[in-house]
Design an enzyme around this catalytic site. Structure first.
Site, mmCIF file in Angstrom:
data_model
loop_
_atom_site.group_PDB
_atom_site.id
_atom_site.type_symbol
_atom_site.label_atom_id
_atom_site.label_comp_id
_atom_site.label_asym_id
_atom_site.label_seq_id
_atom_site.Cartn_x
_atom_site.Cartn_y
_atom_site.Cartn_z
ATOM 1 N N SER A 78 0.825 -1.207 0.000
ATOM 2 C CA SER A 78 0.000 0.000 0.000
ATOM 3 C C SER A 78 0.857 1.254 0.000
ATOM 4 O O SER A 78 0.491 2.265 -0.596
ATOM 5 C CB SER A 78 -0.903 0.030 1.233
ATOM 6 O OG SER A 78 -1.594 -1.169 1.337
ATOM 7 N N ALA B 13 -1.976 -9.579 -2.773
ATOM 8 C CA ALA B 13 -1.513 -8.959 -1.531
ATOM 9 C C ALA B 13 -2.009 -7.524 -1.458
ATOM 10 O O ALA B 13 -2.337 -6.914 -2.471
ATOM 11 C CB ALA B 13 0.005 -8.989 -1.467
ATOM 12 N N CYS B 14 -2.018 -7.006 -0.246
ATOM 13 C CA CYS B 14 -2.393 -5.631 0.019
ATOM 14 C C CYS B 14 -1.585 -4.701 -0.891
ATOM 15 O O CYS B 14 -0.381 -4.931 -1.034
ATOM 16 C CB CYS B 14 -2.086 -5.328 1.486
ATOM 17 S SG CYS B 14 -2.592 -3.712 1.999
ATOM 18 N N PRO B 15 -2.141 -3.706 -1.525
ATOM 19 C CA PRO B 15 -3.516 -3.174 -1.342
ATOM 20 C C PRO B 15 -4.536 -3.728 -2.330
ATOM 21 O O PRO B 15 -5.670 -3.273 -2.322
ATOM 22 C CB PRO B 15 -3.311 -1.686 -1.611
ATOM 23 C CG PRO B 15 -2.272 -1.658 -2.691
ATOM 24 C CD PRO B 15 -1.364 -2.835 -2.416
#
Lengths: 375, 75
Positions: A78, B13-15
């Site tokens: 992220s 996987a994130c995000p």
């Protein structure tokens, strides 16, 4: 603008050198509140990445352009996404490679002391979790104290220094992190020491760490003295090296004291904790330099990033050593305790050898702060 | 439960699980339910927090053989 990568080692230098840093932490709020990268001159903005999916325009005014900006998330995915979005907007930012997971695992070795005939003492600071491990080096031989589970960090360091790890001590059965002691001892052929009272349920062989034991390191015969100091656990034992350095394990920290409840026996052990801190330690030389196995707050770091202080100074400055009333002391260490460390019961079972989770599972268990202290 | 769509983000996987879920939720109507299949363990807290922030309701969540299922009712 480019997106740069910062490693946990880069961030560790900023913590130790007390540099400024602006951290945009894009994990969710609970995770941020629970645990973050602490630095004395760090500023923070916490906005979960999923609130920025439509764009980063609204946070742009909050991000400084005159200092380094680090984007942080749990694993890195992220933070890369958000860093790229900010970069498109013309900002020069970097993200933390491996995220909080790598921060939790990073160890910074710092020399903290000299021993006779060229011997050295190193402190390995795990900034992300507040764990402290030690390597004592003397004439080609090394001893480890409370080594965390990243065994290669220690074996590689010993290799670089050209020394052989001969003795591996755990001051107690840890509940907040997984010990690397037994694995290092197995890999190097070193002796592994653990206090017997903490080892009732362990499923492996060990050498008893008990009063009266003396270990000599190197031909200059550096003495390792052993002092039974229960309270955090019933077996907790302190070490005195060369009559100069006191390793307190999780009994006494710089600005806090050990909590007695992580094995479920706070009421039983509070008396031991009092006895250790207010009587046994009082009989020691005040000039001993205390080296604990944890710190709780970044303020406990010295100017040079190390965590150590003269015992005599702690008698004066550490609140936990200055509670005259026994009842008040009992209340402090048994009531209103901070939350227990993540997965602490499972971690104890790993350290007893009962279960052997894979590396990924061990990493998950150790996420979060150590929380071994009360203050 | 009016499950209108299933989104499979297993292995991502994130995000990405949240990014794809957001896109999918934008395509359904209020009151309809999106089922999401995820394997990223970190998703557990993120889905809860993301849904709360957007006012969506996680009607049910379960785990079966390492796969998390979320049933999300759009606000």
């Amino acid at each position: 603008m480019t997106v740069n990568t910062c490693t946990a080692a880069d961030v560790a230098r900023k913590v130790i050198e007390k540099k400024e840093l602006f951290i945009l932490d894009v994990r969710n709020e609970d995770a941020f509140e629970d645990w973050k990268i602490e630095g004395q001159k760090f500023e923070y903005l916490n906005i979960p990445y999923f609130e920025l999916l439509d764009g980063v325009e609204e946070i742009l005014p909050k991000i400084p352009t005159d200092k380094d900006v680090l984007i942080v998330c749990a694993k890195e995915g992220s933070s890369i996404m958000i860093a790229e979005m900010l970069s498109v907007e013309g900002l020069d930012v970097c993200y933390l490679a491996g995220g909080m997971k790598s921060w939790s695992m990073y160890l910074e070795p710092i020399k903290v002391g000299e021993l006779p005939n060229g011997g050295e003492l190193y402190q390995f600071i795990r900034l992300g979790k507040g764990c402290l491990s030690y390597m004592v080096i003397s004439e080609g031989e090394a001893a480890l104290i409370d080594a965390v589970r990243f065994t290669e960090v220690f074996t590689n360091f010993a290799h670089e220094k050209g020394v052989e790890i001969k003795h591996v001590f755990d001051t107690h059965l840890h509940a907040d992190h997984i010990s690397g002691g037994r694995a290092i001892a197995t890999a190097t052929g070193a002796k592994y020491y653990l206090p017997k009272a903490d080892a009732i349920e362990v499923v492996f062989e060990y050498t008893e760490l008990a009063d009266g034991l003396t270990v000599q390191l190197g031909s200059s015969k550096i003495d390792v003295g052993v002092l039974y100091s229960p309270g955090h656990t019933i077996g907790s034992t302190s070490l005195v090296i060369d009559g100069k350095y006191l390793f307190t394990g999780d009994i006494l920290f710089i600005d806090s004291i050990g909590r007695p409840d992580l094995a479920g026996l706070a009421e039983d052990w509070v008396g031991d904790l009092r006895e250790t801190l207010y009587r046994r330690y009082r009989e020691l030389a005040e000039d001993l330099i205390v080296h604990p196995s944890h710190f709780m707050k970044i303020d406990e770091l010295n100017e040079d990033g190390t965590v150590a202080k003269r015992l005599g100074d702690l008698f004066v400055e550490n609140y936990g050593l200055n509670i005259k009333d026994e009842e008040e002391f009992r209340t402090l260490v048994t009531e209103n305790l901070p939350p227990q460390p993540n997965a602490y019961q499972e971690i104890r079972r790993v350290n007893m050898g009962e279960i052997t989770p894979d590396n990924e599972a061990q990493t998950e268990m150790e996420i979060g702060p150590n929380r071994c202290a009360v203050r | 439960m009016n499950i209108i769509k299933t989104l499979d983000v297993k292995g991502l996987a994130c995000p990405m699980p949240i990014v794809k879920t957001k896109k999918a939720i934008d395509t359904i109507a209020s009151g309809e339910v999106l089922e999401v299949l995820v394997t990223d363990k970190g998703a557990l807290n993120d889905f809860t927090a993301w849904a709360k922030a957007g006012g969506h309701n996680i009607v049910e969540q379960k785990e079966d053989a390492g796969v998390l299922s979320f049933f999300i009712e759009k606000a």
